[in-house]
Design a protein around this motif. Structure first.
Motif, PDB file in Angstrom:
ATOM      1  N   ASP A  81       8.376  -4.070  -9.176  1.00 36.53           N
ATOM      2  CA  ASP A  81       8.387  -2.669  -9.563  1.00 36.53           C
ATOM      3  C   ASP A  81       9.793  -2.087  -9.519  1.00 36.53           C
ATOM      4  OD1 ASP A  81       7.362  -0.235 -10.301  1.00 36.53           O
ATOM      5  OD2 ASP A  81       6.915   0.382  -8.258  1.00 36.53           O
ATOM      6  N   VAL A  82      10.498  -2.291  -8.424  1.00 36.46           N
ATOM      7  CA  VAL A  82      11.864  -1.779  -8.285  1.00 36.46           C
ATOM      8  C   VAL A  82      12.837  -2.949  -8.332  1.00 36.46           C
ATOM      9  CG1 VAL A  82      13.478  -0.583  -6.768  1.00 36.46           C
ATOM     10  CG2 VAL A  82      11.130   0.218  -6.933  1.00 36.46           C
TER      11      VAL A  82
ATOM     12  N   GLU B 283      13.221 -10.691   4.307  1.00 36.88           N
ATOM     13  CA  GLU B 283      14.538 -10.335   3.774  1.00 36.88           C
ATOM     14  C   GLU B 283      14.606 -10.614   2.268  1.00 36.88           C
ATOM     15  OE1 GLU B 283      19.195 -11.406   4.606  1.00 36.88           O
ATOM     16  OE2 GLU B 283      17.862 -10.984   6.305  1.00 36.88           O
ATOM     17  N   GLN B 284      13.976 -11.680   1.827  1.00 41.52           N
ATOM     18  CA  GLN B 284      13.957 -11.974   0.395  1.00 41.52           C
ATOM     19  C   GLN B 284      13.192 -10.882  -0.366  1.00 41.52           C
ATOM     20  OE1 GLN B 284      15.679 -14.313  -1.278  1.00 41.52           O
ATOM     21  NE2 GLN B 284      16.588 -14.702   0.732  1.00 41.52           N
ATOM     22  N   GLN B 285      12.115 -10.362   0.223  1.00 37.58           N
ATOM     23  CA  GLN B 285      11.394  -9.251  -0.395  1.00 37.58           C
ATOM     24  C   GLN B 285      12.286  -8.027  -0.531  1.00 37.58           C
ATOM     25  OE1 GLN B 285       7.620  -9.325   2.146  1.00 37.58           O
ATOM     26  NE2 GLN B 285       6.798  -8.783   0.133  1.00 37.58           N
ATOM     27  N   ILE B 286      13.048  -7.741   0.522  1.00 35.22           N
ATOM     28  CA  ILE B 286      13.966  -6.608   0.489  1.00 35.22           C
ATOM     29  C   ILE B 286      15.010  -6.803  -0.599  1.00 35.22           C
ATOM     30  CG2 ILE B 286      15.796  -5.436   1.782  1.00 35.22           C
ATOM     31  CD1 ILE B 286      14.139  -5.986   4.325  1.00 35.22           C
ATOM     32  N   ARG B 287      15.533  -8.017  -0.700  1.00 35.47           N
ATOM     33  CA  ARG B 287      16.589  -8.299  -1.671  1.00 35.47           C
ATOM     34  C   ARG B 287      16.099  -8.147  -3.114  1.00 35.47           C
ATOM     35  NH1 ARG B 287      20.635  -6.779   0.107  1.00 35.47           N
ATOM     36  NH2 ARG B 287      21.775  -7.828   1.752  1.00 35.47           N
ATOM     37  N   LYS B 288      14.812  -8.411  -3.352  1.00 33.32           N
ATOM     38  CA  LYS B 288      14.280  -8.212  -4.699  1.00 33.32           C
ATOM     39  C   LYS B 288      14.303  -6.734  -5.082  1.00 33.32           C
ATOM     40  CE  LYS B 288      11.218 -12.229  -5.053  1.00 33.32           C
ATOM     41  NZ  LYS B 288       9.802 -12.675  -5.189  1.00 33.32           N
ATOM     42  N   ILE B 289      14.136  -5.867  -4.098  1.00 38.10           N
ATOM     43  CA  ILE B 289      14.147  -4.427  -4.348  1.00 38.10           C
ATOM     44  C   ILE B 289      15.568  -3.895  -4.387  1.00 38.10           C
ATOM     45  CG2 ILE B 289      13.416  -2.173  -3.444  1.00 38.10           C
ATOM     46  CD1 ILE B 289      11.103  -3.696  -2.037  1.00 38.10           C
ATOM     47  N   ASN B 290      16.392  -4.319  -3.438  1.00 33.61           N
ATOM     48  CA  ASN B 290      17.751  -3.778  -3.304  1.00 33.61           C
ATOM     49  C   ASN B 290      18.676  -4.894  -2.844  1.00 33.61           C
ATOM     50  OD1 ASN B 290      20.131  -2.493  -2.580  1.00 33.61           O
ATOM     51  ND2 ASN B 290      19.109  -0.736  -1.634  1.00 33.61           N
TER      52      ASN B 290
ATOM     53  N   ASP C  86       0.794  -1.231   0.000  1.00 31.99           N
ATOM     54  CA  ASP C  86       0.000   0.000   0.000  1.00 31.99           C
ATOM     55  C   ASP C  86       0.828   1.283   0.000  1.00 31.99           C
ATOM     56  OD1 ASP C  86       0.918   0.358   2.628  1.00 31.99           O
ATOM     57  OD2 ASP C  86      -0.888  -0.483   3.533  1.00 31.99           O
ATOM     58  N   SER C  87       2.163   1.177  -0.103  1.00 29.61           N
ATOM     59  CA  SER C  87       2.975   2.388   0.021  1.00 29.61           C
ATOM     60  C   SER C  87       4.195   2.355  -0.901  1.00 29.61           C
ATOM     61  CB  SER C  87       3.443   2.574   1.475  1.00 29.61           C
ATOM     62  OG  SER C  87       4.442   3.565   1.541  1.00 29.61           O
ATOM     63  N   ASN C  88       4.209   3.263  -1.881  1.00 42.00           N
ATOM     64  CA  ASN C  88       5.411   3.410  -2.714  1.00 42.00           C
ATOM     65  C   ASN C  88       6.582   3.929  -1.901  1.00 42.00           C
ATOM     66  OD1 ASN C  88       4.217   2.521  -5.080  1.00 42.00           O
ATOM     67  ND2 ASN C  88       3.512   4.572  -5.656  1.00 42.00           N
ATOM     68  N   GLU C  89       6.264   4.731  -0.854  1.00 39.83           N
ATOM     69  CA  GLU C  89       7.351   5.302  -0.050  1.00 39.83           C
ATOM     70  C   GLU C  89       8.163   4.217   0.630  1.00 39.83           C
ATOM     71  OE1 GLU C  89       4.368   8.453  -0.661  1.00 39.83           O
ATOM     72  OE2 GLU C  89       4.234   6.405   0.096  1.00 39.83           O
TER      73      GLU C  89
ATOM     74  N   ARG D 136      32.998  -0.989 -11.859  1.00 38.35           N
ATOM     75  CA  ARG D 136      31.703  -1.567 -11.510  1.00 38.35           C
ATOM     76  C   ARG D 136      30.682  -0.453 -11.348  1.00 38.35           C
ATOM     77  NH1 ARG D 136      35.526  -4.285  -8.106  1.00 38.35           N
ATOM     78  NH2 ARG D 136      35.683  -6.523  -8.589  1.00 38.35           N
ATOM     79  N   ILE D 137      29.465  -0.742 -11.784  1.00 38.96           N
ATOM     80  CA  ILE D 137      28.391   0.240 -11.634  1.00 38.96           C
ATOM     81  C   ILE D 137      27.111  -0.479 -11.232  1.00 38.96           C
ATOM     82  CG2 ILE D 137      27.615   0.198 -14.061  1.00 38.96           C
ATOM     83  CD1 ILE D 137      27.392   3.332 -13.781  1.00 38.96           C
ATOM     84  N   VAL D 138      26.315   0.166 -10.377  1.00 38.43           N
ATOM     85  CA  VAL D 138      25.082  -0.388  -9.831  1.00 38.43           C
ATOM     86  C   VAL D 138      23.927   0.546 -10.176  1.00 38.43           C
ATOM     87  CG1 VAL D 138      23.838  -0.779  -7.664  1.00 38.43           C
ATOM     88  CG2 VAL D 138      26.169  -1.625  -7.923  1.00 38.43           C
ATOM     89  N   PHE D 139      22.818  -0.051 -10.605  1.00 41.61           N
ATOM     90  CA  PHE D 139      21.591   0.701 -10.853  1.00 41.61           C
ATOM     91  C   PHE D 139      20.483   0.116  -9.990  1.00 41.61           C
ATOM     92  CE2 PHE D 139      23.972   0.877 -14.838  1.00 41.61           C
ATOM     93  CZ  PHE D 139      23.981   2.238 -15.109  1.00 41.61           C
ATOM     94  N   ILE D 140      19.706   0.993  -9.342  1.00 46.52           N
ATOM     95  CA  ILE D 140      18.517   0.593  -8.597  1.00 46.52           C
ATOM     96  C   ILE D 140      17.382   1.483  -9.072  1.00 46.52           C
ATOM     97  CG2 ILE D 140      17.439   0.330  -6.333  1.00 46.52           C
ATOM     98  CD1 ILE D 140      20.253   0.109  -5.132  1.00 46.52           C
ATOM     99  N   GLY D 141      16.319   0.873  -9.593  1.00 49.46           N
ATOM    100  CA  GLY D 141      15.246   1.718 -10.102  1.00 49.46           C
ATOM    101  C   GLY D 141      14.107   0.929 -10.700  1.00 49.46           C
ATOM    102  N   ARG D 142      13.273   1.619 -11.444  1.00 48.17           N
ATOM    103  CA  ARG D 142      12.104   1.026 -12.092  1.00 48.17           C
ATOM    104  C   ARG D 142      12.335   0.935 -13.598  1.00 48.17           C
ATOM    105  NH1 ARG D 142       9.952   4.275  -7.900  1.00 48.17           N
ATOM    106  NH2 ARG D 142       8.615   3.058  -6.504  1.00 48.17           N
TER     107      ARG D 142
END
Length: 326
Positions: A229-230, A175-182, A144-147, A303-309
């Protein structure tokens, strides 16, 4: 060309974020009350006209400034710049700055503040974004929260708090949910935000070399696309990078895709230079500087890292590979 040492005169800034009720104030109180031998200036932001967070923070000798006339990530960036500027006049009074955002804030624009103002940039460095996560309620918040999702995506360090309120299986799932995002942030499982302060402050968090030394498998990832999404992904090249090609590519990429690119960071080996170049960007605002020489025997891999949509893995890989010197 002489080697440049990192500028240790810059004041480290830690952005402390996390969704409502995750435990940010508990963690901040620990930072301010434990005997770690350092002093911090603290900026507290609370959404709403009447502030109460300042009353919840323990009495200390720290400098505490409360900004309650809006969310730190939108209406009061000017206030933040002025407060930091004022703090610099008392530079000898503290070792670092901690900014606690409201639980509804997207930390991206907060981080951008330390890139966009020349005076702030000349005197401070964004050290890390630390996100406190509620292990029990995160699954609902991600629905329920993009934030809540963005706070995880921007994080360099994640405090997975309230671990005592869930089963070991639930904690692993969260933790697995977190890892999917970041997949790149360092995660600490905690109860009552009980994590060693040394693991949160002075992290130099966008130095991927430091992260790799701690977690050798940091950049190991499967090659399939996630539908979440992310997402986060990384690339590396062994040949030196042509600085002009990289600047042209990353500039065009951020201009076109900057809204979707929450965080970009990397360590680059420029052709003809003996120093490591640290690059980071928040959305389309970028910054970078040399951070000292490559260590003897250290592989000079960029090395370069991208985190996003909406990240396009093949396109990003081709783009980064095209920056290699001929």
């Amino acid at each position: 060309m002489a080697d440049a040492a990192p500028n240790t005169d810059l004041v480290p800034v830690t952005v402390l974020t996390g969704y409502l009720g995750a435990g940010k104030t508990t963690l901040l109180n620990r930072i301010l009350s434990e005997n770690h031998g350092r002093k911090y200036a603290v900026v507290i932001n609370e959404f709403g006209e009447l502030g109460v967070d300042n009353d919840l923070v323990v009495d200390t000798d720290e400098e505490v400034f409360e900004m309650n006339n809006g969310c730190i990530c939108c209406t009061v960036r000017g206030d933040l710049i002025r407060i930091v500027g004022g703090l610099m006049k008392r530079r000898d009074k503290f070792d670092g700055i901690i900014i606690e955002t409201t639980g509804l804030a997207n930390p991206g624009p907060v981080a951008q503040t330390f890139f966009v103002d020349d005076n702030v940039r000349a005197k401070t460095r964004l050290d890390a974004i630390v996100t406190v996560v509620d292990a029990k309620h995160l699954p609902e918040r991600l629905q329920d929260s993009n934030e809540a999702e963005d706070q995880i995506a921007f994080a360099d360090v994640i405090v997975l708090n309230k671990a005592d309120l869930v089963t070991p299986e639930e904690l692993e799932a969260v933790e697995q949910q977190i890892r999917k995002i970041n997949k790149f942030a360092k995660i600490h499982r905690t109860t009552k935000a009980n994590v060693p302060i040394a693991e949160l402050l002075n992290q130099g968090a966008f130095d991927l070399t430091r992260v790799l030394a701690h977690t050798p498998g940091f950049l190991t990832e499967d090659d399939h696309e996630h539908n979440d999404d992310v997402t986060s992904m990384s690339f590396e090249v062994e040949s030196p990078i042509d600085a002009e090609r990289f600047n042209a590519w990353i500039g065009a990429l951020l201009a076109e895709k900057g809204q979707d690119l929450l965080r970009t960071k990397g360590i680059l080996a420029y052709a003809g230079d003996e120093r490591r170049f640290a690059f980071q960007a928040v959305h389309m605002i970028a910054d970078g500087d040399f951070i000292g020489p490559w260590k003897e025997g250290e592989p000079r891999v960029s090395r370069i890292v991208f985190i996003g949509r909406n990240l396009n893995r093949p396109q990003l890989r081709r783009g980064f590979e095209s920056c290699q010197a001929a």
